[in-house]
Design a protein around this motif. Structure first.
Motif, short mmCIF file in Angstrom:
data_model
loop_
_atom_site.label_atom_id
_atom_site.label_comp_id
_atom_site.label_asym_id
_atom_site.label_seq_id
_atom_site.Cartn_x
_atom_site.Cartn_y
_atom_site.Cartn_z
N UNK A 24 0.84 -1.20 0.00
CA UNK A 24 0.00 0.00 0.00
C UNK A 24 0.88 1.25 0.00
N UNK A 25 0.56 2.25 -0.83
CA UNK A 25 1.35 3.49 -0.84
C UNK A 25 1.18 4.25 0.48
N UNK A 33 -8.24 5.90 3.30
CA UNK A 33 -7.25 5.97 2.23
C UNK A 33 -7.04 4.63 1.55
N UNK A 34 -7.03 3.57 2.34
CA UNK A 34 -6.88 2.22 1.79
C UNK A 34 -8.05 1.89 0.87
N UNK A 39 -10.30 1.12 -4.54
CA UNK A 39 -11.34 1.45 -5.52
C UNK A 39 -10.75 1.85 -6.88
N UNK A 40 -9.50 2.27 -6.89
CA UNK A 40 -8.84 2.64 -8.15
C UNK A 40 -8.62 1.42 -9.06
N UNK A 41 -8.81 0.23 -8.53
CA UNK A 41 -8.63 -0.99 -9.32
C UNK A 41 -9.70 -1.17 -10.40
N UNK A 42 -10.80 -0.45 -10.31
CA UNK A 42 -11.81 -0.56 -11.36
C UNK A 42 -13.22 -0.58 -10.84
N UNK A 43 -14.15 -0.75 -11.78
CA UNK A 43 -15.58 -0.62 -11.51
C UNK A 43 -16.09 -1.49 -10.37
#
Length: 84
Positions: A24-25, A33-34, A39-43
Motif C-alpha cells: 500500500x502506498x 485511504x486504503x 477502488x482505483x482498481x476498477x468498476x
C-alpha cells in the motif's frame, strides 16, 4: 507498506478473492485511504468497496474509516451485518 487484506461476505463473493497481501502506498495510511486506493482498481472494486457498503477491522478489532493502518496489519473488509 505491506498489509494483509481479508475479504468476507459480499466483497469476497463479488471480488472473487478471500485474501491478498498488498503493498500500500504511504498516502493510503488510514482505512479511508486504503479503501480509496483499492477502488482505483476498477468498476467492481469501486462499487463493492464504497465507504457506505463495507465495515473494516484492523487486527480483528472493528475500526472506523479515520483509523491508521500500519505495516503488517491485517485488515478485514466485510459487508455490514444487519439484524432484526
Amino acid at each position: 507498506m505491506k498489509i494483509e487484506l481479508v475479504y468476507f461476505g459480499r466483497p469476497r463473493e463479488h471480488l472473487k478473492m478471500s485474501r491478498e497481501t498488498a503493498d500500500v502506498p504511504a498516502e493510503a495510511s488510514t482505512l479511508a485511504g486504503l479503501l480509496a486506493w483499492l477502488r482505483l482498481r476498477g468498476d467492481i472494486w469501486a462499487q463493492e468497496l464504497a465507504d457506505s457498503r463495507v465495515r473494516c477491522a484492523i487486527n480483528q478489532e472493528f475500526a472506523g474509516l479515520p483509523a491508521a493502518i500500519n505495516e503488517s496489519d491485517e485488515i478485514a473488509i466485510f459487508s455490514p451485518i444487519s439484524g432484526g
